[in-house]
Design a protein around this motif. Structure first.
Motif, short mmCIF file in Angstrom:
data_model
loop_
_atom_site.label_atom_id
_atom_site.label_comp_id
_atom_site.label_asym_id
_atom_site.label_seq_id
_atom_site.Cartn_x
_atom_site.Cartn_y
_atom_site.Cartn_z
N THR A 117 0.82 -1.21 0.00
CA THR A 117 0.00 0.00 0.00
C THR A 117 0.86 1.26 0.00
OG1 THR A 117 -0.08 0.14 2.42
CG2 THR A 117 -1.75 -1.23 1.33
N GLN A 175 -2.96 -2.68 -2.95
CA GLN A 175 -3.32 -1.36 -3.49
C GLN A 175 -2.36 -0.96 -4.60
OE1 GLN A 175 -2.71 2.09 -0.92
NE2 GLN A 175 -4.68 2.95 -1.58
N ASN A 228 -9.46 1.25 -6.46
CA ASN A 228 -8.61 1.27 -5.28
C ASN A 228 -8.79 -0.07 -4.57
OD1 ASN A 228 -7.17 1.70 -2.96
ND2 ASN A 228 -8.11 3.66 -2.46
N LEU A 254 -6.79 5.74 -8.34
CA LEU A 254 -7.43 5.37 -7.07
C LEU A 254 -8.84 5.96 -6.95
CD1 LEU A 254 -4.41 5.85 -4.62
CD2 LEU A 254 -5.35 3.70 -5.50
#
Length: 456
Positions: free
Chosen positions: A94, A276, A234, A229
Protein backbone atom coordinates in the motif's frame (compact mmCIF):
# COMPACT_ATOMS: atom_id res chain seq x y z
CA UNK A 1 71.12 6.44 -50.36
CA UNK A 2 69.86 4.58 -47.29
CA UNK A 3 66.29 5.34 -48.34
CA UNK A 4 66.93 3.89 -51.79
CA UNK A 5 68.43 0.72 -50.28
CA UNK A 6 65.39 0.28 -48.03
CA UNK A 7 63.00 0.74 -50.97
CA UNK A 8 65.05 -1.71 -53.06
CA UNK A 9 64.89 -4.30 -50.25
CA UNK A 10 61.16 -3.70 -49.95
CA UNK A 11 60.67 -4.28 -53.66
CA UNK A 12 62.70 -7.51 -53.51
CA UNK A 13 60.53 -8.69 -50.61
CA UNK A 14 57.33 -7.87 -52.55
CA UNK A 15 58.58 -9.85 -55.55
CA UNK A 16 59.46 -12.83 -53.32
CA UNK A 17 55.99 -12.84 -51.69
CA UNK A 18 54.17 -12.51 -55.03
CA UNK A 19 56.30 -15.23 -56.58
CA UNK A 20 55.06 -17.67 -53.92
CA UNK A 21 51.42 -16.60 -53.55
CA UNK A 22 50.03 -19.94 -52.37
CA UNK A 23 52.74 -20.41 -49.77
CA UNK A 24 52.30 -16.83 -48.58
CA UNK A 25 48.54 -17.25 -48.18
CA UNK A 26 48.94 -20.55 -46.33
CA UNK A 27 51.56 -18.93 -44.10
CA UNK A 28 49.19 -16.07 -43.31
CA UNK A 29 46.21 -18.32 -42.44
CA UNK A 30 47.03 -18.28 -38.73
CA UNK A 31 47.14 -14.47 -38.74
CA UNK A 32 43.95 -14.25 -40.84
CA UNK A 33 41.84 -16.41 -38.55
CA UNK A 34 43.41 -14.97 -35.42
CA UNK A 35 42.58 -11.38 -36.41
CA UNK A 36 39.09 -12.40 -37.57
CA UNK A 37 38.45 -14.21 -34.28
CA UNK A 38 39.64 -11.22 -32.21
CA UNK A 39 37.37 -8.80 -34.08
CA UNK A 40 34.34 -11.11 -33.99
CA UNK A 41 34.76 -11.94 -30.28
CA UNK A 42 35.25 -8.31 -29.27
CA UNK A 43 32.20 -7.38 -31.37
CA UNK A 44 30.09 -9.96 -29.53
CA UNK A 45 31.44 -8.75 -26.18
CA UNK A 46 30.75 -5.10 -27.05
CA UNK A 47 27.26 -5.99 -28.23
CA UNK A 48 26.51 -7.82 -24.98
CA UNK A 49 27.83 -4.90 -22.95
CA UNK A 50 25.75 -2.39 -24.89
CA UNK A 51 22.65 -4.54 -24.42
CA UNK A 52 23.30 -4.71 -20.67
CA UNK A 53 23.67 -0.91 -20.50
CA UNK A 54 20.43 -0.44 -22.41
CA UNK A 55 18.68 -2.85 -20.06
CA UNK A 56 20.02 -0.97 -17.05
CA UNK A 57 18.55 2.21 -18.51
CA UNK A 58 15.20 0.44 -18.88
CA UNK A 59 15.09 -0.77 -15.28
CA UNK A 60 16.74 2.35 -13.87
CA UNK A 61 19.96 2.86 -11.94
CA UNK A 62 20.34 1.84 -8.27
CA UNK A 63 16.74 0.65 -8.08
CA UNK A 64 15.10 -1.77 -5.67
CA UNK A 65 11.82 -3.11 -7.05
CA UNK A 66 9.10 -4.33 -4.69
CA UNK A 67 6.21 -6.21 -6.28
CA UNK A 68 3.22 -7.95 -4.69
CA UNK A 69 2.78 -11.69 -4.91
CA UNK A 70 -0.73 -12.68 -5.93
CA UNK A 71 -1.06 -16.45 -6.06
CA UNK A 72 -3.53 -19.25 -5.37
CA UNK A 73 -3.12 -20.60 -1.85
CA UNK A 74 -3.36 -24.20 -0.70
CA UNK A 75 -5.58 -25.52 2.07
CA UNK A 76 -5.50 -28.50 4.36
CA UNK A 77 -8.92 -30.22 4.31
CA UNK A 78 -8.26 -31.70 7.74
CA UNK A 79 -7.53 -28.28 9.21
CA UNK A 80 -9.88 -27.42 12.07
CA UNK A 81 -11.67 -24.11 12.57
CA UNK A 82 -9.36 -23.04 15.40
CA UNK A 83 -6.32 -23.34 13.15
CA UNK A 84 -8.07 -21.33 10.46
CA UNK A 85 -8.71 -18.52 12.90
CA UNK A 86 -4.99 -18.27 13.56
CA UNK A 87 -4.26 -17.53 9.92
CA UNK A 88 -2.35 -14.30 9.56
CA UNK A 89 -3.52 -11.49 7.35
CA UNK A 90 -1.76 -8.76 5.44
CA UNK A 91 -2.95 -5.38 4.17
CA UNK A 92 -0.91 -5.94 1.03
CA UNK A 93 1.43 -3.47 -0.66
CA UNK A 94 0.00 0.00 0.00
CA UNK A 95 0.87 3.67 -0.05
CA UNK A 96 1.49 3.37 3.70
CA UNK A 97 4.43 1.09 2.89
CA UNK A 98 5.81 3.78 0.61
CA UNK A 99 5.53 6.47 3.28
CA UNK A 100 7.15 4.20 5.87
CA UNK A 101 10.11 3.52 3.61
CA UNK A 102 10.64 7.24 3.02
CA UNK A 103 10.38 8.12 6.72
CA UNK A 104 12.32 5.23 8.26
CA UNK A 105 15.04 4.18 5.83
CA UNK A 106 17.94 6.60 5.18
CA UNK A 107 19.76 6.96 1.86
CA UNK A 108 16.61 6.87 -0.27
CA UNK A 109 17.03 9.20 -3.23
CA UNK A 110 13.50 8.86 -4.58
CA UNK A 111 10.61 6.40 -4.54
CA UNK A 112 7.84 5.74 -7.02
CA UNK A 113 4.51 3.94 -6.55
CA UNK A 114 2.78 2.35 -9.53
CA UNK A 115 -0.66 0.90 -10.24
CA UNK A 116 -1.20 -1.05 -13.43
CA UNK A 117 -4.64 -1.73 -14.89
CA UNK A 118 -5.46 -3.77 -17.98
CA UNK A 119 -7.98 -1.72 -19.95
CA UNK A 120 -8.79 -0.50 -23.45
CA UNK A 121 -8.64 2.72 -25.44
CA UNK A 122 -11.44 3.97 -27.70
CA UNK A 123 -11.20 6.80 -30.22
CA UNK A 124 -12.96 7.38 -33.54
CA UNK A 125 -14.41 3.89 -33.53
CA UNK A 126 -11.05 2.24 -32.90
CA UNK A 127 -10.70 0.07 -29.81
CA UNK A 128 -7.42 -1.38 -28.64
CA UNK A 129 -6.28 -3.08 -25.46
CA UNK A 130 -3.75 -1.09 -23.46
CA UNK A 131 -2.31 -0.64 -20.00
CA UNK A 132 -3.28 2.29 -17.80
CA UNK A 133 -0.44 3.10 -15.43
CA UNK A 134 -1.00 5.26 -12.37
CA UNK A 135 2.29 6.96 -11.52
CA UNK A 136 3.94 9.93 -9.88
CA UNK A 137 6.41 12.34 -11.57
CA UNK A 138 9.31 10.52 -9.90
CA UNK A 139 8.48 7.49 -12.06
CA UNK A 140 9.62 9.30 -15.21
CA UNK A 141 12.86 10.43 -13.54
CA UNK A 142 13.74 6.96 -12.26
CA UNK A 143 13.26 5.29 -15.65
CA UNK A 144 14.76 8.13 -17.70
CA UNK A 145 11.59 9.02 -19.62
CA UNK A 146 11.49 12.31 -21.50
CA UNK A 147 8.62 14.17 -23.13
CA UNK A 148 8.65 14.78 -26.85
CA UNK A 149 5.62 17.06 -26.58
CA UNK A 150 3.39 18.58 -23.90
CA UNK A 151 4.10 18.80 -20.18
CA UNK A 152 4.27 16.75 -16.98
CA UNK A 153 1.54 16.42 -14.35
CA UNK A 154 1.30 19.45 -12.09
CA UNK A 155 0.73 19.34 -8.33
CA UNK A 156 -2.99 20.14 -8.53
CA UNK A 157 -3.59 17.30 -11.02
CA UNK A 158 -1.70 14.89 -8.77
CA UNK A 159 -3.56 15.82 -5.60
CA UNK A 160 -7.09 16.01 -7.08
CA UNK A 161 -6.79 12.98 -9.36
CA UNK A 162 -7.49 14.98 -12.51
CA UNK A 163 -8.64 13.20 -15.66
CA UNK A 164 -5.38 13.75 -17.56
CA UNK A 165 -2.84 11.43 -19.11
CA UNK A 166 0.51 11.16 -20.87
CA UNK A 167 0.64 8.67 -23.73
CA UNK A 168 3.39 6.56 -25.26
CA UNK A 169 4.68 7.07 -28.79
CA UNK A 170 2.88 4.03 -30.20
CA UNK A 171 -0.46 5.24 -28.77
CA UNK A 172 0.08 8.55 -30.55
CA UNK A 173 0.91 6.80 -33.83
CA UNK A 174 -2.18 4.58 -33.55
CA UNK A 175 -4.83 7.06 -32.45
CA UNK A 176 -3.37 10.43 -33.51
CA UNK A 177 -1.43 9.63 -36.70
CA UNK A 178 -1.81 13.04 -38.34
CA UNK A 179 -2.53 15.42 -35.47
CA UNK A 180 -1.01 16.69 -32.25
CA UNK A 181 -2.67 14.74 -29.41
CA UNK A 182 -1.88 17.33 -26.72
CA UNK A 183 -5.16 18.84 -25.54
CA UNK A 184 -7.27 16.09 -27.16
CA UNK A 185 -9.51 13.63 -25.31
CA UNK A 186 -9.17 9.87 -25.35
CA UNK A 187 -11.41 7.31 -23.69
CA UNK A 188 -9.48 4.94 -21.47
CA UNK A 189 -11.71 2.30 -19.98
CA UNK A 190 -14.82 3.96 -18.57
CA UNK A 191 -13.32 7.46 -18.31
CA UNK A 192 -12.35 10.19 -20.73
CA UNK A 193 -8.83 11.51 -20.19
CA UNK A 194 -7.23 14.66 -21.57
CA UNK A 195 -3.82 14.13 -23.19
CA UNK A 196 -1.30 16.61 -21.78
CA UNK A 197 1.94 15.03 -22.99
CA UNK A 198 3.62 12.48 -25.28
CA UNK A 199 6.69 10.46 -24.30
CA UNK A 200 9.73 9.99 -26.47
CA UNK A 201 9.90 6.58 -28.10
CA UNK A 202 11.75 3.90 -26.13
CA UNK A 203 13.30 1.09 -28.14
CA UNK A 204 12.87 -2.22 -26.34
CA UNK A 205 14.22 -5.44 -27.82
CA UNK A 206 12.38 -8.74 -27.55
CA UNK A 207 15.22 -10.12 -25.43
CA UNK A 208 14.87 -7.27 -22.94
CA UNK A 209 11.13 -7.87 -22.68
CA UNK A 210 11.63 -11.58 -22.00
CA UNK A 211 14.71 -11.34 -19.74
CA UNK A 212 13.62 -8.39 -17.62
CA UNK A 213 9.88 -9.02 -17.64
CA UNK A 214 9.20 -5.46 -18.75
CA UNK A 215 6.50 -4.30 -21.11
CA UNK A 216 6.40 -2.11 -24.18
CA UNK A 217 6.29 1.33 -22.59
CA UNK A 218 5.34 2.91 -25.92
CA UNK A 219 1.86 1.33 -25.67
CA UNK A 220 1.11 2.59 -22.14
CA UNK A 221 -1.14 5.41 -20.95
CA UNK A 222 0.15 7.20 -17.85
CA UNK A 223 -2.12 9.03 -15.45
CA UNK A 224 -1.65 10.40 -11.91
CA UNK A 225 -1.69 7.74 -9.18
CA UNK A 226 -4.57 9.46 -7.41
CA UNK A 227 -6.58 9.45 -10.65
CA UNK A 228 -6.50 5.65 -10.75
CA UNK A 229 -7.43 5.37 -7.07
CA UNK A 230 -10.33 7.84 -7.35
CA UNK A 231 -11.70 7.30 -10.86
CA UNK A 232 -10.83 3.66 -11.58
CA UNK A 233 -9.97 1.23 -8.80
CA UNK A 234 -8.61 1.27 -5.28
CA UNK A 235 -7.98 -2.32 -4.22
CA UNK A 236 -7.35 -1.25 -0.62
CA UNK A 237 -11.02 -0.34 -0.19
CA UNK A 238 -13.40 -3.02 1.07
CA UNK A 239 -16.07 -4.19 -1.34
CA UNK A 240 -19.13 -6.39 -0.95
CA UNK A 241 -17.35 -9.12 -2.87
CA UNK A 242 -14.43 -9.04 -0.42
CA UNK A 243 -16.72 -9.13 2.62
CA UNK A 244 -18.64 -12.09 1.22
CA UNK A 245 -15.35 -13.77 0.42
CA UNK A 246 -14.13 -13.19 3.97
CA UNK A 247 -17.31 -14.71 5.42
CA UNK A 248 -16.74 -17.79 3.27
CA UNK A 249 -13.03 -17.99 4.12
CA UNK A 250 -12.04 -17.13 0.58
CA UNK A 251 -8.35 -17.36 -0.14
CA UNK A 252 -8.57 -14.09 -1.99
CA UNK A 253 -9.50 -11.77 0.85
CA UNK A 254 -6.48 -10.71 2.85
CA UNK A 255 -6.37 -14.04 4.70
CA UNK A 256 -3.27 -15.80 3.42
CA UNK A 257 -3.58 -19.55 3.34
CA UNK A 258 -7.29 -19.69 4.29
CA UNK A 259 -9.37 -22.37 2.69
CA UNK A 260 -12.78 -23.96 2.22
CA UNK A 261 -15.35 -22.90 4.77
CA UNK A 262 -19.04 -23.38 4.09
CA UNK A 263 -18.67 -23.22 0.32
CA UNK A 264 -18.54 -26.22 -1.93
CA UNK A 265 -15.33 -28.21 -1.58
CA UNK A 266 -15.21 -28.71 -5.32
CA UNK A 267 -15.49 -25.00 -6.13
CA UNK A 268 -12.19 -23.53 -7.39
CA UNK A 269 -10.59 -20.97 -5.11
CA UNK A 270 -10.31 -17.54 -6.76
CA UNK A 271 -7.44 -15.32 -5.74
CA UNK A 272 -8.33 -11.62 -5.52
CA UNK A 273 -5.55 -9.06 -5.80
CA UNK A 274 -5.89 -7.08 -2.57
CA UNK A 275 -2.68 -5.07 -3.04
CA UNK A 276 -3.32 -1.36 -3.49
CA UNK A 277 -0.06 -0.95 -5.45
CA UNK A 278 1.37 -3.10 -8.21
CA UNK A 279 4.93 -1.93 -7.77
CA UNK A 280 7.17 0.20 -5.60
CA UNK A 281 10.49 1.35 -7.03
CA UNK A 282 13.01 2.60 -4.48
CA UNK A 283 16.05 4.43 -5.85
CA UNK A 284 19.12 4.41 -3.61
CA UNK A 285 21.77 7.12 -3.76
CA UNK A 286 24.76 4.72 -3.85
CA UNK A 287 25.16 1.31 -5.47
CA UNK A 288 27.01 -0.06 -2.43
CA UNK A 289 23.90 0.51 -0.31
CA UNK A 290 21.54 -1.49 -2.53
CA UNK A 291 21.79 -4.80 -0.66
CA UNK A 292 21.78 -3.32 2.88
CA UNK A 293 18.79 -1.12 2.01
CA UNK A 294 16.92 -4.09 0.55
CA UNK A 295 17.55 -6.08 3.76
CA UNK A 296 16.14 -3.25 5.89
CA UNK A 297 13.09 -2.97 3.61
CA UNK A 298 12.45 -6.71 3.96
CA UNK A 299 12.53 -6.55 7.76
CA UNK A 300 10.27 -3.49 7.82
CA UNK A 301 7.70 -5.01 5.46
CA UNK A 302 7.68 -8.27 7.43
CA UNK A 303 6.48 -6.37 10.48
CA UNK A 304 3.95 -4.25 8.58
CA UNK A 305 2.57 -7.29 6.74
CA UNK A 306 2.28 -9.35 9.92
CA UNK A 307 5.09 -11.76 8.91
CA UNK A 308 3.21 -12.63 5.68
CA UNK A 309 5.57 -12.61 2.73
CA UNK A 310 3.14 -11.52 0.01
CA UNK A 311 5.74 -9.46 -1.86
CA UNK A 312 9.06 -9.99 -3.60
CA UNK A 313 12.08 -7.73 -3.85
CA UNK A 314 14.52 -7.59 -6.78
CA UNK A 315 17.60 -5.53 -7.55
CA UNK A 316 17.78 -5.61 -11.37
CA UNK A 317 21.01 -3.65 -11.68
CA UNK A 318 23.01 -6.12 -9.58
CA UNK A 319 21.58 -9.03 -11.56
CA UNK A 320 22.49 -7.31 -14.82
CA UNK A 321 25.98 -6.45 -13.60
CA UNK A 322 26.47 -10.08 -12.59
CA UNK A 323 25.40 -11.06 -16.09
CA UNK A 324 27.81 -8.47 -17.49
CA UNK A 325 30.63 -9.95 -15.40
CA UNK A 326 29.84 -13.39 -16.82
CA UNK A 327 29.87 -11.96 -20.33
CA UNK A 328 33.20 -10.25 -19.67
CA UNK A 329 34.79 -13.48 -18.46
CA UNK A 330 33.42 -15.24 -21.54
CA UNK A 331 34.88 -12.49 -23.77
CA UNK A 332 38.26 -12.72 -22.04
CA UNK A 333 38.40 -16.46 -22.58
CA UNK A 334 37.45 -16.17 -26.23
CA UNK A 335 39.90 -13.28 -26.69
CA UNK A 336 42.67 -15.37 -25.15
CA UNK A 337 41.89 -18.22 -27.52
CA UNK A 338 41.98 -15.80 -30.46
CA UNK A 339 45.27 -14.38 -29.16
CA UNK A 340 46.74 -17.88 -29.04
CA UNK A 341 45.69 -18.29 -32.66
CA UNK A 342 47.65 -15.14 -33.52
CA UNK A 343 50.74 -16.47 -31.73
CA UNK A 344 50.42 -19.78 -33.56
CA UNK A 345 50.18 -17.81 -36.79
CA UNK A 346 53.37 -15.94 -35.89
CA UNK A 347 55.16 -19.21 -35.22
CA UNK A 348 53.97 -20.44 -38.61
CA UNK A 349 55.43 -17.35 -40.28
CA UNK A 350 58.76 -17.93 -38.52
CA UNK A 351 58.89 -21.61 -39.54
CA UNK A 352 58.10 -20.89 -43.19
CA UNK A 353 60.59 -18.04 -43.30
CA UNK A 354 63.31 -20.26 -41.77
CA UNK A 355 62.58 -22.86 -44.43
CA UNK A 356 62.68 -20.10 -47.05
CA UNK A 357 66.18 -19.13 -45.87
CA UNK A 358 67.41 -22.68 -46.59
CA UNK A 359 65.77 -22.62 -50.03
CA UNK A 360 67.35 -19.28 -50.96
CA UNK A 361 70.90 -19.67 -49.60
CA UNK A 362 72.40 -19.22 -53.08
CA UNK A 363 70.34 -16.05 -53.60
CA UNK A 364 71.54 -14.71 -50.25
CA UNK A 365 75.16 -15.56 -51.06
CA UNK A 366 74.88 -13.88 -54.47
CA UNK A 367 73.49 -10.68 -52.96
CA UNK A 368 76.19 -10.59 -50.30
CA UNK A 369 78.95 -11.23 -52.88
CA UNK A 370 77.92 -8.33 -55.12
CA UNK A 371 77.91 -5.76 -52.32
CA UNK A 372 74.69 -6.21 -50.27
CA UNK A 373 75.16 -5.58 -46.58
CA UNK A 374 73.90 -7.81 -43.80
CA UNK A 375 71.36 -5.07 -42.96
CA UNK A 376 69.96 -5.41 -46.50
CA UNK A 377 69.40 -9.15 -46.02
CA UNK A 378 67.80 -8.55 -42.61
CA UNK A 379 65.50 -5.89 -44.10
CA UNK A 380 64.51 -8.15 -46.98
CA UNK A 381 63.39 -11.04 -44.80
CA UNK A 382 61.85 -8.74 -42.20
CA UNK A 383 59.81 -7.04 -44.94
CA UNK A 384 58.65 -10.42 -46.23
CA UNK A 385 57.47 -11.53 -42.78
CA UNK A 386 55.75 -8.20 -42.12
CA UNK A 387 54.06 -8.20 -45.54
CA UNK A 388 52.64 -11.65 -44.89
CA UNK A 389 51.34 -10.62 -41.45
CA UNK A 390 50.01 -7.23 -42.64
CA UNK A 391 48.21 -8.72 -45.66
CA UNK A 392 46.86 -11.46 -43.37
CA UNK A 393 45.73 -8.72 -40.99
CA UNK A 394 43.76 -6.93 -43.73
CA UNK A 395 42.11 -10.17 -44.85
CA UNK A 396 41.42 -11.06 -41.22
CA UNK A 397 39.73 -7.69 -40.62
CA UNK A 398 37.43 -8.23 -43.58
CA UNK A 399 36.65 -11.79 -42.46
CA UNK A 400 36.08 -10.66 -38.86
CA UNK A 401 33.58 -7.99 -39.92
CA UNK A 402 31.72 -10.55 -42.06
CA UNK A 403 31.69 -13.04 -39.15
CA UNK A 404 30.34 -10.40 -36.73
CA UNK A 405 27.51 -9.47 -39.10
CA UNK A 406 26.74 -13.16 -39.71
CA UNK A 407 26.52 -13.83 -35.95
CA UNK A 408 24.25 -10.81 -35.50
CA UNK A 409 21.97 -11.83 -38.36
CA UNK A 410 21.70 -15.59 -38.03
CA UNK A 411 22.31 -16.17 -34.30
CA UNK A 412 20.39 -12.99 -33.32
CA UNK A 413 23.21 -11.96 -30.97
CA UNK A 414 23.88 -8.21 -30.90
CA UNK A 415 27.38 -7.28 -32.10
CA UNK A 416 29.16 -3.94 -32.10
CA UNK A 417 32.35 -3.60 -34.16
CA UNK A 418 34.58 -0.90 -32.71
CA UNK A 419 37.47 0.87 -34.38
CA UNK A 420 39.57 0.05 -31.35
CA UNK A 421 39.18 -3.72 -31.86
CA UNK A 422 40.23 -3.39 -35.50
CA UNK A 423 43.21 -1.25 -34.55
CA UNK A 424 44.30 -3.61 -31.78
CA UNK A 425 44.02 -6.77 -33.88
CA UNK A 426 45.84 -5.20 -36.84
CA UNK A 427 48.56 -3.78 -34.56
CA UNK A 428 49.09 -7.18 -32.94
CA UNK A 429 49.28 -8.86 -36.36
CA UNK A 430 51.94 -6.35 -37.50
CA UNK A 431 53.90 -6.76 -34.27
CA UNK A 432 53.81 -10.54 -34.61
CA UNK A 433 55.21 -10.30 -38.14
CA UNK A 434 58.00 -8.07 -36.84
CA UNK A 435 58.86 -10.22 -33.81
CA UNK A 436 58.69 -13.62 -35.50
CA UNK A 437 60.53 -12.34 -38.57
CA UNK A 438 63.65 -11.42 -36.59
CA UNK A 439 65.05 -14.97 -36.23
CA UNK A 440 64.78 -15.91 -39.94
CA UNK A 441 66.19 -12.51 -40.96
CA UNK A 442 69.20 -12.85 -38.63
CA UNK A 443 69.84 -16.39 -39.81
CA UNK A 444 69.80 -15.22 -43.43
CA UNK A 445 72.16 -12.30 -42.71
CA UNK A 446 74.68 -14.52 -40.91
CA UNK A 447 75.19 -16.78 -43.96
CA UNK A 448 78.77 -16.92 -45.31
CA UNK A 449 78.77 -15.67 -48.94
CA UNK A 450 81.35 -18.21 -50.25
CA UNK A 451 79.65 -21.17 -48.51
CA UNK A 452 76.27 -19.99 -49.76
CA UNK A 453 77.46 -19.82 -53.38
CA UNK A 454 78.74 -23.42 -53.14
CA UNK A 455 75.49 -24.66 -51.51
CA UNK A 456 73.60 -27.30 -53.51
Amino acid sequence: MDKERVLANLWIAIEAVLANRVRSILTALGIIFGVAAVIAMLAIGNGAQQEILEQIKLVGVNNIIIEPVVEQTEENLAEDDEAKEKKKFSPGLTLEDKESIVQIIPGIETISAEILLETYIIKNGIRRSAKLVGVEPSYFDIFNFTLSDGKMFNQAQLEKGAAVCIIGKSIKAKFFPSENPVGKMIKCGSNWLKVIGVLDERYISESSISKLGIRDYNMDVYTPLQTVLVRYKNRAMLTEEMIQGANKGSAGFIIIGGGGGSGSDDAPQQTINYHQLDRLVVQVAETEKLNPTADVIVRMLERKHNQVVDYEIEIPELLLKQQQRTNDIFSYVLGAIAGISLIVGGIGIMNIMLASVLERIKEIGLRLSIGAKKADIVNQFMFEAMMISISGGFIGILLGVIMAHAVSRFAEIPTVISFGSILISFGVATAIGLVFGIAPARKAALQDPITSLRYE
